[in-house]
Design a protein around this motif. Structure first.
Motif, PDB file in Angstrom:
ATOM      1  N   LEU A   1       3.361   9.453  -9.804  1.00 34.60           N
ATOM      2  CA  LEU A   1       3.914   9.013 -11.079  1.00 34.60           C
ATOM      3  C   LEU A   1       2.813   8.519 -12.011  1.00 34.60           C
ATOM      4  O   LEU A   1       2.844   8.781 -13.212  1.00 34.60           O
ATOM      5  CB  LEU A   1       4.948   7.908 -10.837  1.00 34.60           C
ATOM      6  CG  LEU A   1       5.753   7.441 -12.048  1.00 34.60           C
ATOM      7  CD1 LEU A   1       6.561   8.588 -12.628  1.00 34.60           C
ATOM      8  CD2 LEU A   1       6.682   6.300 -11.658  1.00 34.60           C
ATOM      9  N   ALA A   2       1.809   7.818 -11.449  1.00 32.36           N
ATOM     10  CA  ALA A   2       0.676   7.367 -12.268  1.00 32.36           C
ATOM     11  C   ALA A   2      -0.122   8.557 -12.783  1.00 32.36           C
ATOM     12  O   ALA A   2      -0.572   8.571 -13.934  1.00 32.36           O
ATOM     13  CB  ALA A   2      -0.209   6.431 -11.453  1.00 32.36           C
ATOM     14  N   ARG A   3      -0.307   9.588 -11.931  1.00 27.04           N
ATOM     15  CA  ARG A   3      -1.033  10.781 -12.392  1.00 27.04           C
ATOM     16  C   ARG A   3      -0.260  11.507 -13.493  1.00 27.04           C
ATOM     17  O   ARG A   3      -0.858  12.011 -14.456  1.00 27.04           O
ATOM     18  CB  ARG A   3      -1.293  11.718 -11.216  1.00 27.04           C
ATOM     19  CG  ARG A   3      -2.275  11.170 -10.198  1.00 27.04           C
ATOM     20  CD  ARG A   3      -2.782  12.266  -9.277  1.00 27.04           C
ATOM     21  NE  ARG A   3      -1.715  12.856  -8.505  1.00 27.04           N
ATOM     22  CZ  ARG A   3      -1.346  12.428  -7.296  1.00 27.04           C
ATOM     23  NH1 ARG A   3      -1.960  11.391  -6.753  1.00 27.04           N
ATOM     24  NH2 ARG A   3      -0.373  13.025  -6.638  1.00 27.04           N
ATOM     25  N   LEU A   4       1.051  11.541 -13.351  1.00 25.59           N
ATOM     26  CA  LEU A   4       1.871  12.160 -14.392  1.00 25.59           C
ATOM     27  C   LEU A   4       1.747  11.384 -15.706  1.00 25.59           C
ATOM     28  O   LEU A   4       1.629  11.976 -16.782  1.00 25.59           O
ATOM     29  CB  LEU A   4       3.324  12.213 -13.938  1.00 25.59           C
ATOM     30  CG  LEU A   4       4.336  12.817 -14.925  1.00 25.59           C
ATOM     31  CD1 LEU A   4       4.006  14.277 -15.184  1.00 25.59           C
ATOM     32  CD2 LEU A   4       5.756  12.678 -14.402  1.00 25.59           C
ATOM     33  N   ARG A   5       1.749  10.058 -15.617  1.00 22.78           N
ATOM     34  CA  ARG A   5       1.593   9.239 -16.829  1.00 22.78           C
ATOM     35  C   ARG A   5       0.230   9.482 -17.471  1.00 22.78           C
ATOM     36  O   ARG A   5       0.115   9.576 -18.695  1.00 22.78           O
ATOM     37  CB  ARG A   5       1.756   7.764 -16.469  1.00 22.78           C
ATOM     38  CG  ARG A   5       1.512   6.812 -17.631  1.00 22.78           C
ATOM     39  CD  ARG A   5       1.725   5.373 -17.204  1.00 22.78           C
ATOM     40  NE  ARG A   5       0.849   5.021 -16.116  1.00 22.78           N
ATOM     41  CZ  ARG A   5      -0.411   4.641 -16.261  1.00 22.78           C
ATOM     42  NH1 ARG A   5      -0.946   4.588 -17.472  1.00 22.78           N
ATOM     43  NH2 ARG A   5      -1.141   4.317 -15.214  1.00 22.78           N
TER      44      ARG A   5
ATOM     45  N   LEU B   1       0.833  -1.201   0.000  1.00 27.54           N
ATOM     46  CA  LEU B   1       0.000   0.000   0.000  1.00 27.54           C
ATOM     47  C   LEU B   1       0.866   1.249   0.000  1.00 27.54           C
ATOM     48  O   LEU B   1       0.542   2.252  -0.661  1.00 27.54           O
ATOM     49  CB  LEU B   1      -0.933  -0.009   1.210  1.00 27.54           C
ATOM     50  CG  LEU B   1      -2.011  -1.106   1.220  1.00 27.54           C
ATOM     51  CD1 LEU B   1      -2.795  -1.062   2.521  1.00 27.54           C
ATOM     52  CD2 LEU B   1      -2.947  -0.945   0.029  1.00 27.54           C
ATOM     53  N   GLY B   2       1.967   1.208   0.750  1.00 29.33           N
ATOM     54  CA  GLY B   2       2.860   2.366   0.768  1.00 29.33           C
ATOM     55  C   GLY B   2       3.497   2.630  -0.578  1.00 29.33           C
ATOM     56  O   GLY B   2       3.631   3.789  -0.998  1.00 29.33           O
ATOM     57  N   ILE B   3       3.881   1.553  -1.281  1.00 28.92           N
ATOM     58  CA  ILE B   3       4.473   1.731  -2.611  1.00 28.92           C
ATOM     59  C   ILE B   3       3.447   2.313  -3.569  1.00 28.92           C
ATOM     60  O   ILE B   3       3.745   3.223  -4.355  1.00 28.92           O
ATOM     61  CB  ILE B   3       5.017   0.385  -3.123  1.00 28.92           C
ATOM     62  CG1 ILE B   3       6.258  -0.022  -2.319  1.00 28.92           C
ATOM     63  CG2 ILE B   3       5.361   0.460  -4.601  1.00 28.92           C
ATOM     64  CD1 ILE B   3       6.790  -1.385  -2.683  1.00 28.92           C
ATOM     65  N   ARG B   4       2.215   1.808  -3.519  1.00 30.47           N
ATOM     66  CA  ARG B   4       1.168   2.343  -4.403  1.00 30.47           C
ATOM     67  C   ARG B   4       0.904   3.816  -4.103  1.00 30.47           C
ATOM     68  O   ARG B   4       0.755   4.628  -5.018  1.00 30.47           O
ATOM     69  CB  ARG B   4      -0.119   1.544  -4.241  1.00 30.47           C
ATOM     70  CG  ARG B   4      -0.049   0.131  -4.807  1.00 30.47           C
ATOM     71  CD  ARG B   4      -1.423  -0.444  -5.004  1.00 30.47           C
ATOM     72  NE  ARG B   4      -2.191   0.364  -5.941  1.00 30.47           N
ATOM     73  CZ  ARG B   4      -3.449   0.096  -6.279  1.00 30.47           C
ATOM     74  NH1 ARG B   4      -4.062  -0.943  -5.761  1.00 30.47           N
ATOM     75  NH2 ARG B   4      -4.077   0.854  -7.134  1.00 30.47           N
ATOM     76  N   ALA B   5       0.845   4.153  -2.813  1.00 36.20           N
ATOM     77  CA  ALA B   5       0.616   5.557  -2.468  1.00 36.20           C
ATOM     78  C   ALA B   5       1.802   6.425  -2.882  1.00 36.20           C
ATOM     79  O   ALA B   5       1.632   7.549  -3.360  1.00 36.20           O
ATOM     80  CB  ALA B   5       0.357   5.679  -0.963  1.00 36.20           C
ATOM     81  N   GLY B   6       3.009   5.892  -2.704  1.00 37.91           N
ATOM     82  CA  GLY B   6       4.186   6.681  -3.074  1.00 37.91           C
ATOM     83  C   GLY B   6       4.333   6.886  -4.565  1.00 37.91           C
ATOM     84  O   GLY B   6       4.830   7.926  -5.009  1.00 37.91           O
TER      85      GLY B   6
END
Length: 496
Positions: free
Chosen positions: A220-224, A211-216
């Motif tokens: 980057l996903a929003r930028l993509r 969960l921490g990796i996904r939140a962190g």
């Protein structure tokens, strides 16, 4: 203007997922530590179990030794049946014993017990000192099927001195043993009791890490998503409300690159626009002078040359006008122009009437389909929409040929989802092949050498339509001909 380009994939191989790499680097050490912790726990558990069993064996060994009473040079064994029953009370954890004197010569108990290792090593034997060790006792019968290598034991050996003759002291060995099965079972139970909560903690930590990796990595996903969802001509800076410092650096680098590209494109468009504006006046003067020269020239050869100059000037002026129109249709220019709500039906009617004289001179039947007369309201830049329709009619008159028919249609298609306005310009000319229909929207591409076109008319139409969130397509007309269809979003009816 923005030159069309074919998107190419980045060179090199696609690496592994960043989420997978982070999970691997974070969870693999946890797994190694979990295994090491399990091994250490088992060793500690076995040690604690040995300490408990050793204490029990030592107590039993000393109790047994107290039952052996020296008499002269012999031994009095005071070992009642009740004491023997106590040692063998638990059938699953029997205590085995042996008394031997000299050590190794059986006197009492189970004669199969192994001797202490100190005796095999020929070391000095310490009296009244317990020796704890592991050994194996051979078994027979059905038990040998379950333990072919023998029964594993935990033993204690105590060497004692007895006898009244000081010149010839005698030594006896008292041994007490217990099966190692219970010790191993105890160690396993301790290990299981320790590993179950440890495993639960590891699983919980794995979930928290994931969960921490996904939140962190969510910025980057929003930028993509921002990069994937934008048009190729959208050079606006990327927007990130909150992101880590490393991602800010990446976004800043991308925005710097976008700004440089936008500046280059703007410079190129300004150059084309300025050049087109500068060329309009001399080209108009050249056309006027060639027209006057054609009227005054009497030499046929001179008239032919002047006519070619006049045609070139006319074509150049048309190209300049098309370039100016294309520059106005660019995304930034469309945003700069105000949009207003107007009746597409009325605009098509007035524009078609303006092109009728030219159609008559070319012996072409140009008309407006009046089957639908209701207003069709759209919200767009009226100047650019008018330019797009003018280009369609101009193309049809140039390439349809003498004796053909050109029809303009406008209607609202409210039954479609979403509802839209349909604008069509169809002709009964030679039409285009399927391969040509795919290429004519490219700039400076002409499907025919007939007429004074420069290959920008349909490119301008597509640019204008796409900047207004519309669609344009070419269809074949049977038995021959071409139909250009444009669909615009309908403007909602204003509230009363």
């Amino acid at each position: 203007m923005t030159a069309s380009a074919t998107a190419s994939l980045p060179t090199g191989q696609v690496g592994a997922s960043l989420v997978r790499q982070l999970l691997l680097w974070l969870l693999l050490p946890q797994l190694v530590l979990w295994m090491a912790g399990g091994f250490a726990t088992y060793r500690f558990a076995a040690g604690y179990a040995n300490q408990a069993i050793d204490a029990s064996l030592l107590q039993a060994g000393r109790s047994l030794a107290r039952q052996l009473k020296p008499i002269g040079n012999g031994l009095l064994i005071d070992f009642p049946r009740a004491a023997q029953d106590v040692l063998e009370a638990d059938p699953t954890d029997r205590q085995l014993y042996m008394v031997s004197s000299p050590p190794g010569q059986f006197i009492l108990g189970n004669q199969s017990l192994p001797l202490p290792p100190v005796q095999d090593k020929q070391e000095e034997i310490l009296l009244n000192t317990p020796y704890f060790y592991d050994g194996t006792m051979p078994v027979n019968g059905r038990a040998a099927l379950h333990a072919p290598k023998g029964q594993a034991l935990r033993l204690v050996g105590i060497y004692l001195r007895f006898g009244e003759d000081a010149a010839k002291p005698q030594t006896m060995l008292v041994q007490v043993a217990r099966s190692s099965a219970n010790r191993e079972e105890l160690a396993r139970r301790i290990l299981v009791d320790m590993l179950l909560p440890m495993s639960s903690l590891v699983l919980l930590m794995t979930l928290i890490v994931w969960l921490g990796i996904r939140a962190g990595l969510s910025p980057l996903a929003r930028l993509r998503q921002q990069v994937e969802g934008r048009a190729p001509t959208d050079l606006a800076p990327l927007q990130l409300a909150s992101a880590p410092r490393e991602l800010w650096s990446l976004a800043t680098a991308i925005n710097t690159l976008l700004a440089a590209v936008q500046n280059t494109v703007a410079t190129q468009k300004r150059f084309i626009g300025d050049a087109a504006h500068q060329l309009r006046t001399p080209l108009a003067g050249l056309k006027s002078q060639t027209e006057i020269a054609l009227q005054l020239a009497t030499d046929p050869e001179l008239r032919a040359r002047l006519q070619r100059v006049h045609d070139s000037a006319t074509r150049s002026a048309h190209l300049v006008n098309q370039l100016l129109t294309l520059a106005r249709a660019e995304p930034e220019s469309v945003l700069a122009h105000d949009r207003q709500r107007f009746d597409l039906q009325r605009m098509a009617q007035s524009l078609t009437a303006e092109w009728v004289p030219r159609a008559l001179r070319a012996h072409i039947d140009l008309g407006l389909d009046d089957s639908a007369t209701a207003p069709v309201w759209i919200e767009a830049n009226e100047l650019l929409v008018r330019e797009a329709l003018s280009n369609l009619i101009d193309n049809a008159l140039q390439y349809a040929g003498t004796g053909s028919q050109v029809t303009v249609r406008v209607r609202a298609e409210n039954a479609q989802t979403p509802p839209h306005a349909l604008l069509q310009v169809s002709d009964t000319g030679p039409g285009l092949t399927s391969a040509e229909r795919e290429r004519v929207f490219e700039r400076f591409v002409r499907a025919s050498d007939v007429g004074q076109g420069c290959g920008l008319g349909l490119a301008i139409v597509k640019e204008i339509v796409e900047r207004h969130q519309g669609q344009v397509q070419l269809d074949e007309v049977l038995p021959h001909g071409l139909c250009v269809s444009i669909r615009w979003p309908l403007s909602p009816t204003p509230a009363a």
